[in-house]
Scaffold this motif. Structure first.
Motif, PDB file in Angstrom:
ATOM      1  N   ASN A 197      -2.083  26.298   9.902  1.00 28.95           N
ATOM      2  CA  ASN A 197      -1.858  24.944  10.748  1.00 28.95           C
ATOM      3  C   ASN A 197      -1.080  25.576  11.560  1.00 28.95           C
ATOM      4  OD1 ASN A 197      -4.007  23.126   9.833  1.00 28.95           O
ATOM      5  ND2 ASN A 197      -2.899  22.249   8.927  1.00 28.95           N
ATOM      6  N   ASP A 198      -0.678  26.531  11.842  1.00 28.69           N
ATOM      7  CA  ASP A 198       0.554  27.031  12.706  1.00 28.69           C
ATOM      8  C   ASP A 198      -0.119  27.719  13.757  1.00 28.69           C
ATOM      9  OD1 ASP A 198       2.676  27.630  14.344  1.00 28.69           O
ATOM     10  OD2 ASP A 198       4.033  27.627  12.769  1.00 28.69           O
ATOM     11  N   LEU A 199      -0.965  27.274  14.408  1.00 26.87           N
ATOM     12  CA  LEU A 199      -1.204  28.102  15.323  1.00 26.87           C
ATOM     13  C   LEU A 199      -0.671  29.490  16.465  1.00 26.87           C
ATOM     14  CD1 LEU A 199      -4.424  26.397  17.378  1.00 26.87           C
ATOM     15  CD2 LEU A 199      -4.691  28.412  16.125  1.00 26.87           C
ATOM     16  N   ASP A 200       0.232  28.574  16.630  1.00 29.07           N
ATOM     17  CA  ASP A 200       1.686  28.931  17.608  1.00 29.07           C
ATOM     18  C   ASP A 200       1.940  30.361  16.729  1.00 29.07           C
ATOM     19  OD1 ASP A 200       1.617  27.418  19.502  1.00 29.07           O
ATOM     20  OD2 ASP A 200       2.799  26.845  18.888  1.00 29.07           O
ATOM     21  N   ALA A 201       2.437  30.199  15.519  1.00 31.87           N
ATOM     22  CA  ALA A 201       2.717  31.840  14.652  1.00 31.87           C
ATOM     23  C   ALA A 201       1.779  32.452  14.605  1.00 31.87           C
ATOM     24  CB  ALA A 201       3.057  31.117  12.992  1.00 31.87           C
ATOM     25  N   ALA A 202       0.263  31.959  13.673  1.00 31.03           N
ATOM     26  CA  ALA A 202      -0.653  33.327  14.303  1.00 31.03           C
ATOM     27  C   ALA A 202      -1.179  33.856  15.499  1.00 31.03           C
ATOM     28  CB  ALA A 202      -2.310  32.018  13.377  1.00 31.03           C
ATOM     29  N   GLU A 203      -0.991  33.382  16.376  1.00 28.35           N
ATOM     30  CA  GLU A 203      -0.932  33.761  17.553  1.00 28.35           C
ATOM     31  C   GLU A 203      -0.105  34.828  17.897  1.00 28.35           C
ATOM     32  OE1 GLU A 203      -3.465  33.090  22.359  1.00 28.35           O
ATOM     33  OE2 GLU A 203      -1.470  31.278  21.167  1.00 28.35           O
ATOM     34  N   VAL A 224      -5.819  21.605  -0.878  1.00 25.52           N
ATOM     35  CA  VAL A 224      -6.450  20.283  -1.003  1.00 25.52           C
ATOM     36  C   VAL A 224      -6.060  19.496   1.164  1.00 25.52           C
ATOM     37  CG1 VAL A 224      -6.589  18.753  -2.827  1.00 25.52           C
ATOM     38  CG2 VAL A 224      -4.713  18.803  -2.428  1.00 25.52           C
ATOM     39  N   ILE A 225      -4.975  21.029   1.391  1.00 28.50           N
ATOM     40  CA  ILE A 225      -5.126  20.807   2.132  1.00 28.50           C
ATOM     41  C   ILE A 225      -5.879  21.206   3.790  1.00 28.50           C
ATOM     42  CG2 ILE A 225      -3.172  21.993   4.922  1.00 28.50           C
ATOM     43  CD1 ILE A 225      -1.492  23.637   1.985  1.00 28.50           C
ATOM     44  N   PHE A 226      -6.126  20.299   4.531  1.00 30.70           N
ATOM     45  CA  PHE A 226      -7.030  20.368   5.602  1.00 30.70           C
ATOM     46  C   PHE A 226      -6.830  20.821   6.694  1.00 30.70           C
ATOM     47  CE2 PHE A 226     -10.035  18.890   2.196  1.00 30.70           C
ATOM     48  CZ  PHE A 226     -10.997  18.591   2.940  1.00 30.70           C
ATOM     49  N   PRO A 227      -7.865  21.629   7.694  1.00 30.76           N
ATOM     50  CA  PRO A 227      -6.985  22.048   9.010  1.00 30.76           C
ATOM     51  C   PRO A 227      -6.940  20.657  10.251  1.00 30.76           C
ATOM     52  CG  PRO A 227      -9.429  21.955   9.142  1.00 30.76           C
ATOM     53  CD  PRO A 227      -9.288  21.744   8.100  1.00 30.76           C
ATOM     54  N   THR A 228      -5.949  21.248  10.689  1.00 24.21           N
ATOM     55  CA  THR A 228      -5.888  20.039  12.133  1.00 24.21           C
ATOM     56  C   THR A 228      -7.144  20.606  12.988  1.00 24.21           C
ATOM     57  OG1 THR A 228      -4.337  22.103  13.663  1.00 24.21           O
ATOM     58  CG2 THR A 228      -3.017  19.978  12.230  1.00 24.21           C
ATOM     59  N   ASP A 229      -7.211  19.597  14.072  1.00 26.17           N
ATOM     60  CA  ASP A 229      -8.479  19.438  15.170  1.00 26.17           C
ATOM     61  C   ASP A 229      -8.411  21.192  16.078  1.00 26.17           C
ATOM     62  OD1 ASP A 229      -9.577  17.006  13.516  1.00 26.17           O
ATOM     63  OD2 ASP A 229      -8.182  15.965  15.470  1.00 26.17           O
ATOM     64  N   GLU A 230      -7.274  21.861  16.049  1.00 23.07           N
ATOM     65  CA  GLU A 230      -7.013  22.536  17.186  1.00 23.07           C
ATOM     66  C   GLU A 230      -7.139  23.543  16.044  1.00 23.07           C
ATOM     67  OE1 GLU A 230      -3.217  21.067  16.416  1.00 23.07           O
ATOM     68  OE2 GLU A 230      -5.172  20.320  17.209  1.00 23.07           O
ATOM     69  N   PHE A 231      -6.906  23.737  14.767  1.00 19.06           N
ATOM     70  CA  PHE A 231      -6.645  24.766  14.086  1.00 19.06           C
ATOM     71  C   PHE A 231      -7.793  26.599  14.354  1.00 19.06           C
ATOM     72  CE2 PHE A 231      -5.576  27.324  10.022  1.00 19.06           C
ATOM     73  CZ  PHE A 231      -4.913  28.433  10.258  1.00 19.06           C
ATOM     74  N   LEU A 235      -8.277  29.559  15.837  1.00 20.56           N
ATOM     75  CA  LEU A 235      -8.462  30.522  15.088  1.00 20.56           C
ATOM     76  C   LEU A 235      -9.214  31.640  15.903  1.00 20.56           C
ATOM     77  CD1 LEU A 235      -7.707  30.331  11.654  1.00 20.56           C
ATOM     78  CD2 LEU A 235      -5.720  31.188  13.301  1.00 20.56           C
ATOM     79  N   ARG A 236     -10.903  30.788  16.496  1.00 22.87           N
ATOM     80  CA  ARG A 236     -11.654  31.815  16.068  1.00 22.87           C
ATOM     81  C   ARG A 236     -10.641  32.511  17.734  1.00 22.87           C
ATOM     82  NH1 ARG A 236     -15.279  34.568  15.176  1.00 22.87           N
ATOM     83  NH2 ARG A 236     -14.168  35.983  16.439  1.00 22.87           N
ATOM     84  N   ARG A 237     -10.420  31.252  18.309  1.00 23.54           N
ATOM     85  CA  ARG A 237     -10.470  31.771  20.689  1.00 23.54           C
ATOM     86  C   ARG A 237      -9.395  33.599  20.261  1.00 23.54           C
ATOM     87  NH1 ARG A 237      -6.046  31.543  22.573  1.00 23.54           N
ATOM     88  NH2 ARG A 237      -4.963  29.365  21.388  1.00 23.54           N
ATOM     89  N   ILE A 238      -8.058  32.849  19.570  1.00 24.58           N
ATOM     90  CA  ILE A 238      -7.679  33.899  18.904  1.00 24.58           C
ATOM     91  C   ILE A 238      -7.745  35.180  19.052  1.00 24.58           C
ATOM     92  CG2 ILE A 238      -5.508  34.819  17.959  1.00 24.58           C
ATOM     93  CD1 ILE A 238      -4.909  31.564  17.698  1.00 24.58           C
TER      94      ILE A 238
END
Length: 441
Positions: A197-203, A224-231, A235-238
């Motif tokens: 759920n950390d897009l900045d770190a992934a990017e 049981v951890i669901f993604p945030t709406d933007e995650f 990831l698809r965009r990155i």
């Protein structure tokens, strides 16, 4: 079937005393159990059979089952339609014959039809094999060696997966922590890790390693951890922008969240997806799905060429698993199936939360749809660090108390509601949870 939580049958169904089974387990199995799932002696039991939403042990006691074959049994134990389909196929042969067989071919066509990313599929036997093959295809297609996974994610038992699955401290991103002895040293540099759920770190990690990075692999819902709406859209965009493949591990979410899995549920389509558990209707079967351009690298015609990605297995493509899986998908395709499952499970979760609140326990029911777990935490987790920060000892104590009250859960492990669970199961579970709360309060 017993109507009470735990009730001994008049006659013991097991061939031996429970202690005799335990003695065999200690002598024949490492640690006396399967993997990390050995229960303490005071709640330990040996399973005789599963029926619907419940299990019976060899002493005749019944348990309401929320383990559900680690999520595989979305219809519960031994659903008659699935059993009949398996039995019919058994009469025609147990093995995949070393050549394409009719049930598997029909099932392949069905999977291509319902999985959004699928133009072709590869069959295997286990989820570990499916994710291993997906990663191999990604490396073969891109010509790169590194992968990025997320901390706390489990993608099977192979070497690429066993980094930072159960760390005892947060990783020094993107360096992961190996979870097992025997993992080759060079792989430590090939497996990168980021917080879920950390897009900045992934990017940042993808951009830094894009020339060596084959793919990003993710559980769309991690435990049981669901993604945030933007995650997941992020990831698809990155991955698209950096020409890195996106791989969904749908071993659990496939056919669990929707007929089209997490891809349909979240509206994000990966480049490759791995399937297991539900796909075989409870029988050992797994698959990798994706575009022909990538999946065709497993074409035997390419053997001895640099493009070939090796995929073979004596048990791959079980016709029994295909028959069971087809019968399961028929039921999952019925109108309203997922609405009933998710709505019933979420209402049950809310009632469990009311019991916890009544006892003033600092615990929450977390998860969505038919996935749930009780955590001693003050908020729903967004990454594995939040799971580590929860009071896992308190959660374990409550889970063990649930076991003593006839509810089959594995301590500190995600659990599932199946279509076989009904109002009686939920009512009895709430009573057991009330008793468990009193015992730990």
């Amino acid at each position: 079937m017993a109507d009470t939580l735990v009730e001994a049958a008049p006659e013991r169904p097991g061939a031996m005393d429970k202690a005799a089974y335990f003695e065999i387990a200690e002598q024949a199995l490492p640690g006396g159990g399967f993997g990390g799932y050995k229960l303490p002696d005071d709640v330990r039991f040996v399973i005789h059979k599963g029926e619907g939403s419940r299990l019976q042990d060899t002493d005749g006691n019944w348990y309401i089952d929320y383990v559900g074959g680690a999520g595989a049994l979305i219809l519960g134990h031994a659903p008659p339609v699935v059993v009949a389909a398996a039995q019919e196929q058994v009469a025609h042969g147990l093995h995949q014959f070393g050549a394409p067989n009719a049930p598997v071919l029909r099932f392949a066509e069905r999977l291509v039809d319902v999985i959004p990313c699928a133009e072709k599929v590869i069959f295997a036997t286990t989820g570990s094999e499916a994710t291993a093959y997906a990663l191999r295809l990604a490396r073969a297609h891109t010509g790169r060696d590194k992968i990025l996974k997320f901390e706390g994610a489990f993608h099977g038992n192979h070497d690429y997966s066993n980094f930072s699955v159960i760390p005892n401290a947060l990783s020094n991103y993107p360096r992961g922590r190996p979870d097992s002895a025997g993992i080759p040293g060079p792989l430590h540099d090939c497996v990168l890790v980021a917080p879920y759920n950390d897009l900045d770190a992934a990017e940042r990690i993808v951009a830094e390693h894009r020339d060596d990075l084959a793919c990003v692999i993710v559980e769309p819902a991690q435990r049981v951890i669901f993604p945030t709406d933007e995650f997941l859209p992020g990831l698809r965009r990155i991955c698209t922008e950096n020409e890195v493949l996106l791989v969904f591990d749908e071993s659990v979410t496939g056919f669990r969240l929707a007929l089209g899995g997490a891809q349909e549920f979240f509206g994000v389509v990966p480049d490759l997806a791995a399937y297991a558990k539900i796909v075989g209707g409870g029988v050992a079967l797994s698959a990798v799905a994706g575009p022909a351009e990538i999946v065709d690298r497993a074409d035997p015609a390419l053997e001895t060429t640099p493009e070939y990605a090796h995929v073979k297995g004596t048990m791959h493509g079980s016709p029994i698993g295909a028959a069971s899986g087809m019968a399961t998908l028929d039921i999952l395709s019925e109108p309203g199936f997922y609405a009933r499952l998710h709505e019933g499970a979420e209402a049950f979760g809310a009632e469990c939360q009311a019991v916890l609140d009544r006892h003033r326990l600092p615990a929450i029911v977390t998860g969505k749809a038919s996935l749930w777990q009780i955590l001693f935490a003050d908020r729903h987790p967004v990454n594995h660090g939040d799971i580590m920060a929860s009071d896992r000892a308190a959660s374990r104590a409550l889970d063990l108390a649930l076991l003593k009250n006839g509810i089959y859960v594995l301590p500190n492990v995600r659990r599932f509601v199946s279509a076989a669970h009904g109002a009686d199961d939920f009512e009895q579970t709430l009573k057991a949870l009330d008793a468990a709360c009193r015992s730990v309060a």
